[in-house]
Design a protein around this motif. Structure first.
Motif, PDB file in Angstrom:
ATOM      1  N   ALA A 266       0.652  -1.281   0.013  1.00 33.37           N
ATOM      2  CA  ALA A 266      -0.178   0.047  -0.054  1.00 33.37           C
ATOM      3  C   ALA A 266       0.748   1.346   0.032  1.00 33.37           C
ATOM      4  O   ALA A 266       0.627   2.332  -0.684  1.00 33.37           O
ATOM      5  CB  ALA A 266      -0.923  -0.070   1.151  1.00 33.37           C
ATOM      6  N   ASP A 267       1.814   1.230   0.923  1.00 38.87           N
ATOM      7  CA  ASP A 267       2.815   2.612   0.625  1.00 38.87           C
ATOM      8  C   ASP A 267       3.492   2.615  -0.699  1.00 38.87           C
ATOM      9  O   ASP A 267       3.686   3.712  -1.065  1.00 38.87           O
ATOM     10  CB  ASP A 267       3.893   2.197   1.959  1.00 38.87           C
ATOM     11  CG  ASP A 267       3.505   2.123   3.288  1.00 38.87           C
ATOM     12  OD1 ASP A 267       2.046   2.855   3.491  1.00 38.87           O
ATOM     13  OD2 ASP A 267       3.892   1.836   4.365  1.00 38.87           O
TER      14      ASP A 267
ATOM     15  N   ALA B  61       0.959   4.129  -2.866  1.00 41.28           N
ATOM     16  CA  ALA B  61       0.969   5.474  -2.830  1.00 41.28           C
ATOM     17  C   ALA B  61       1.736   6.272  -3.183  1.00 41.28           C
ATOM     18  O   ALA B  61       1.680   7.358  -3.783  1.00 41.28           O
ATOM     19  CB  ALA B  61       0.518   5.816  -1.248  1.00 41.28           C
ATOM     20  N   SER B  62       3.232   5.873  -2.974  1.00 44.52           N
ATOM     21  CA  SER B  62       4.311   6.599  -3.488  1.00 44.52           C
ATOM     22  C   SER B  62       4.372   6.559  -4.868  1.00 44.52           C
ATOM     23  O   SER B  62       4.783   7.705  -5.431  1.00 44.52           O
ATOM     24  CB  SER B  62       5.631   6.036  -3.070  1.00 44.52           C
ATOM     25  OG  SER B  62       5.881   4.924  -3.701  1.00 44.52           O
TER      26      SER B  62
ATOM     27  N   HIS C  49      -0.916   6.003  -7.120  1.00 40.44           N
ATOM     28  CA  HIS C  49      -2.091   5.069  -6.947  1.00 40.44           C
ATOM     29  C   HIS C  49      -3.276   4.968  -5.800  1.00 40.44           C
ATOM     30  O   HIS C  49      -3.945   4.382  -5.782  1.00 40.44           O
ATOM     31  CB  HIS C  49      -1.719   3.630  -7.325  1.00 40.44           C
ATOM     32  CG  HIS C  49      -0.764   3.230  -8.693  1.00 40.44           C
ATOM     33  ND1 HIS C  49      -1.211   3.385  -9.596  1.00 40.44           N
ATOM     34  CD2 HIS C  49       0.409   3.013  -8.679  1.00 40.44           C
ATOM     35  CE1 HIS C  49      -0.713   3.360 -10.979  1.00 40.44           C
ATOM     36  NE2 HIS C  49       0.749   2.901 -10.072  1.00 40.44           N
ATOM     37  N   THR C  50      -2.901   6.158  -5.007  1.00 45.57           N
ATOM     38  CA  THR C  50      -3.823   6.023  -4.017  1.00 45.57           C
ATOM     39  C   THR C  50      -5.254   6.219  -4.339  1.00 45.57           C
ATOM     40  O   THR C  50      -5.828   6.891  -5.165  1.00 45.57           O
ATOM     41  CB  THR C  50      -3.600   7.390  -3.039  1.00 45.57           C
ATOM     42  OG1 THR C  50      -2.119   7.387  -2.660  1.00 45.57           O
ATOM     43  CG2 THR C  50      -4.364   7.544  -1.683  1.00 45.57           C
ATOM     44  N   GLY C  51      -6.027   5.425  -3.629  1.00 43.87           N
ATOM     45  CA  GLY C  51      -7.397   5.331  -3.728  1.00 43.87           C
ATOM     46  C   GLY C  51      -8.027   4.670  -5.101  1.00 43.87           C
ATOM     47  O   GLY C  51      -9.214   4.411  -5.241  1.00 43.87           O
TER      48      GLY C  51
ATOM     49  N   ASN D 111      -6.100   1.395   3.978  1.00 49.30           N
ATOM     50  CA  ASN D 111      -5.507   2.233   3.650  1.00 49.30           C
ATOM     51  C   ASN D 111      -5.985   2.905   2.373  1.00 49.30           C
ATOM     52  O   ASN D 111      -5.206   4.084   1.663  1.00 49.30           O
ATOM     53  CB  ASN D 111      -4.078   1.583   2.919  1.00 49.30           C
ATOM     54  CG  ASN D 111      -2.995   1.483   4.205  1.00 49.30           C
ATOM     55  OD1 ASN D 111      -2.163   2.381   4.306  1.00 49.30           O
ATOM     56  ND2 ASN D 111      -3.083   0.164   4.674  1.00 49.30           N
TER      57      ASN D 111
ATOM     58  N   PHE E 126      -7.665   1.893  -0.297  1.00 43.82           N
ATOM     59  CA  PHE E 126      -7.616   1.189  -1.683  1.00 43.82           C
ATOM     60  C   PHE E 126      -8.791   0.383  -1.926  1.00 43.82           C
ATOM     61  O   PHE E 126      -9.365  -0.304  -0.862  1.00 43.82           O
ATOM     62  CB  PHE E 126      -6.373   0.369  -2.006  1.00 43.82           C
ATOM     63  CG  PHE E 126      -5.325   1.067  -2.142  1.00 43.82           C
ATOM     64  CD1 PHE E 126      -4.610   1.411  -3.454  1.00 43.82           C
ATOM     65  CD2 PHE E 126      -4.475   1.320  -1.033  1.00 43.82           C
ATOM     66  CE1 PHE E 126      -3.421   2.326  -3.428  1.00 43.82           C
ATOM     67  CE2 PHE E 126      -3.124   1.969  -0.892  1.00 43.82           C
ATOM     68  CZ  PHE E 126      -2.811   2.324  -2.444  1.00 43.82           C
TER      69      PHE E 126
END
Length: 456
Positions: free
Chosen positions: A31-32, A35-36, A39-41, A68, A70
Motif C-alpha cells: 500500500a505504501d 501510494a508513492s 495510485h492512492t484510492g 489504506n 484502496f
C-alpha cells in the motif's frame, strides 16, 4: 520483518514463518509503495491459490489495503495467477497481490506483487516494497472489497488470441488439485475438445504430491493418455502459471521441447524474435535463425523474460522450467493459455509428428541439470573463484567462449554447453548441460560437478 525476503518470484516460506501478521505487513508495504507511485484510492486485486490457508491470507491482505483507502477486487474462488495478471491490464488496476506458493508442498505459502503492467515485478519494485515493511494500518475499511469473475474475461481473451476449433481432439487434463481446475479444462472444452479430467478436485494437500508438473509427478497423466487413446495430455502446477505436456510417444515433454514446439507453431502464421533464459535450449536459436528472427537471452527468472518481451516485441518467450507467454497477451507466464496453444497445434498436426519434424530439420537436443549444495553466503565467492578457474576444455571439447549473463555459461566448439549459476530459491548451485546425446550431457554434468564441488 527480517523473515520476509522477496526472491525469484515473491516471498515463500513454511507456515510457521508465513503468518497472518507478516502477510499484513507485506500488504502495508505494498500500500505504501502504491501510494508513492501515485495510485492512492485506486483498485488492487488480491488473488489466491487452492491451499487451505490462502483464502484467509487473502482476506488479511484485502483488509490492510482497504484500511489504506484502496478498493480491492477478489476472485470468486481460488484462481490461477495469470488470470489475476490479466485482470490488472483488462480492468486498469493499480496492481495485485497473489497469495500462492505455486508448486511448493502444502506446508508452504507465499505472496507476490504484480505491478500495473501485469508483468512480474522487477527487483527495483520488490526492493522498494521490502524497504517499506512495517506494522500495518489497522481500523475500518476505507475502500470497498468486492468479488468479481476473473475467469470469463481471461477465457474470452484466450479464445480471441488463439481462435482454434478443437472438435475431434481428445485431451487429458491434470489440474494436480490446483487452481487450474474448472478453468483450463473449461477453456479447452469451450473450444470443442473432449476433455478427460484427472485430479480436478480441490485438495489443499494436493493428494500428497507437491503440485509440481515434472516427469516424476505426471506418470498418472501419461498412463491416462495411453488408456484413453488421447491426442495428448496437459497439466498445470498449483497456481496454473506453468504448463507441462504429455504426448503418446514421448511421454512428459521437457520444457525445452515444448518451447520449440510452441514457437515453431506460432512461426507458421507470424514472425518475431524469441526470448529465452540462459538455461533454455539452443534449439530455439536454430528455429529463429531459419525464419530470420532474433533471439534475446536473459538471466533465469520470468521477470527478465517479461521485461525483454516488452522491449523487443517478441513473438514468444519462456524458460525451460515450464513458464511461457506470447505476443498479444500479458507479460506473465500463463499455463492456461499455453494449454490452449498446445491444443491448437495438436488440432492441426499430431504433436509427436511436429517434434519429429523439428528434430529432423534442426537436430535433436538433450538437456539435464544437477544441484550442488552451497550455503547462500558462499554463492558469490564460488562464482568469483570459478571465474579464475574457468577451463580451456570441458569433457574433452575445447571452450569456444563464456557467457556471464547469469553465472557462467561455457559454450563448447561442438555446440554443447555447460552452465553454472546460483539458485535463486535454495542454498544450491545449479549445473545445467545441453548436448546431442544423453551420454554427452552426463559427461558435461560430471565435469561441471567436478568444477563446482571443490569451491563450495
Amino acid at each position: 520483518m527480517d523473515a520476509i525476503s522477496f526472491g525469484t518470484d515473491g516471498w515463500r516460506a513454511t507456515l510457521d514463518v508465513f503468518t497472518s501478521g507478516r502477510v499484513r505487513s507485506v500488504a502495508q508495504a505494498t500500500a505504501d509503495y502504491l501510494a508513492s507511485e501515485g495510485h492512492t484510492g485506486e483498485t488492487v486485486a488480491v488473488g489466491y491459490d487452492a491451499r487451505e490457508t490462502s483464502a484467509g491470507f487473502a482476506e488479511d491482505a484485502a483488509d490492510v489495503l482497504a484500511a489504506n483507502g484502496f478498493d480491492v477486487l477478489l476472485p470468486e474462488r481460488d484462481c490461477p495467477t495469470p488470470l489475476v495478471a490479466h485482470a490488472i491490464v483488462e480492468r486498469d488496476l493499480a496492481g495485485a497481490l497473489v497469495i500462492t506458493a505455486s508448486h511448493n508442498p502444502p506446508e508452504y505459502n507465499g505472496v507476490k506483487f504484480i505491478p500495473e503492467d501485469g508483468a512480474p515485478a522487477l527487483p527495483a519494485v520488490t526492493e522498494a516494497i521490502e524497504a517499506n515493511l512495517r506494522e500495518p494500518v489497522e481500523g475500518a475499511r476505507q475502500g470497498e472489497v468486492r468479488e468479481a469473475d476473473l475467469v470469463t474475461p481471461h477465457a474470452e481473451h484466450c479464445r480471441d488470441l488463439i481462435d482454434a476449433d478443437l472438435s475431434g481432439l481428445t485431451v487429458v487434463y491434470d489440474a494436480m488439485h490446483g487452481s487450474g481446475r474448472g478453468v483450463t479444462d473449461a477453456l479447452l472444452e469451450a473450444a470443442g475438445a473432449e476433455v478427460i479430467r484427472e485430479r480436478c478436485e480441490r485438495d489443499p494437500e494436493f493428494g500428497g504430491t507437491p503440485p509440481e508438473p515434472d516427469e516424476a509427478n505426471l506418470q498418472g497423466l501419461a498412463l491416462a493418455v495411453d488408456e484413453h487413446d488421447a491426442d495428448f495430455g496437459v497439466a498445470n502446477d498449483g497456481d496454473a502459471d506453468r504448463v507441462a505436456v504429455v504426448t503418446p510417444e514421448r511421454g512428459v515433454l521437457d520444457g525445452n521441447r515444448f518451447y520449440a514446439l510452441a514457437y515453431d507453431y506460432l512461426l507458421e502464421a507470424d514472425t518475431g524474435p524469441a526470448v529465452r533464459t540462459v538455461s533454455t535450449t539452443f534449439l530455439v536459436d536454430r528455429l529463429a535463425d531459419a525464419h530470420d528472427c532474433g533471439v534475446v537471452e536473459t538471466p533465469v527468472g520470468f521477470k527478465w523474460v517479461a521485461d525483454a518481451m516488452g522491449e523487443h516485441d517478441a513473438l514468444f518467450g519462456g524458460e525451460e522450467s515450464g513458464g511461457y507467454t506470447m505476443r498479444g497477451h500479458v507479460r506473465e507466464k500463463d499455463g492456461v493459455l499455453m494449454a490452449l496453444l498446445a491444443a491448437a497445434a495438436a488440432s492441426e498436426r499430431d504433436l509427436d509428428d511436429r517434434l519429429d519434424a523439428i528434430a529432423d530439420e534442426f537436430g535433436d537436443i538433450h538437456q539435464d541439470k544437477v544441484s550442488v549444495d552451497c550455503p547462500d553466503d558462499r554463492k558469490s565467492a564460488v562464482l568469483d573463484e570459478l571465474e579464475d578457474r574457468l577451463p580451456d576444455e570441458v569433457a574433452g571439447v575445447p571452450v569456444e567462449r563464456v557467457n556471464d549473463t547469469d553465472g557462467f555459461k561455457i559454450l563448447l566448439e561442438d555446440g554443447s554447453w555447460l552452465l553454472v549459476r546460483p539458485s535463486g530459491t535454495e542454498p544450491k548451485m545449479r549445473v545445467y548441460a545441453e548436448g546431442d546425446s544423453p551420454e554427452r550431457v552426463e559427461a558435461l554434468l560430471s565435469a561441471g560437478r567436478d568444477l563446482v564441488e571443490p569451491l563450495v
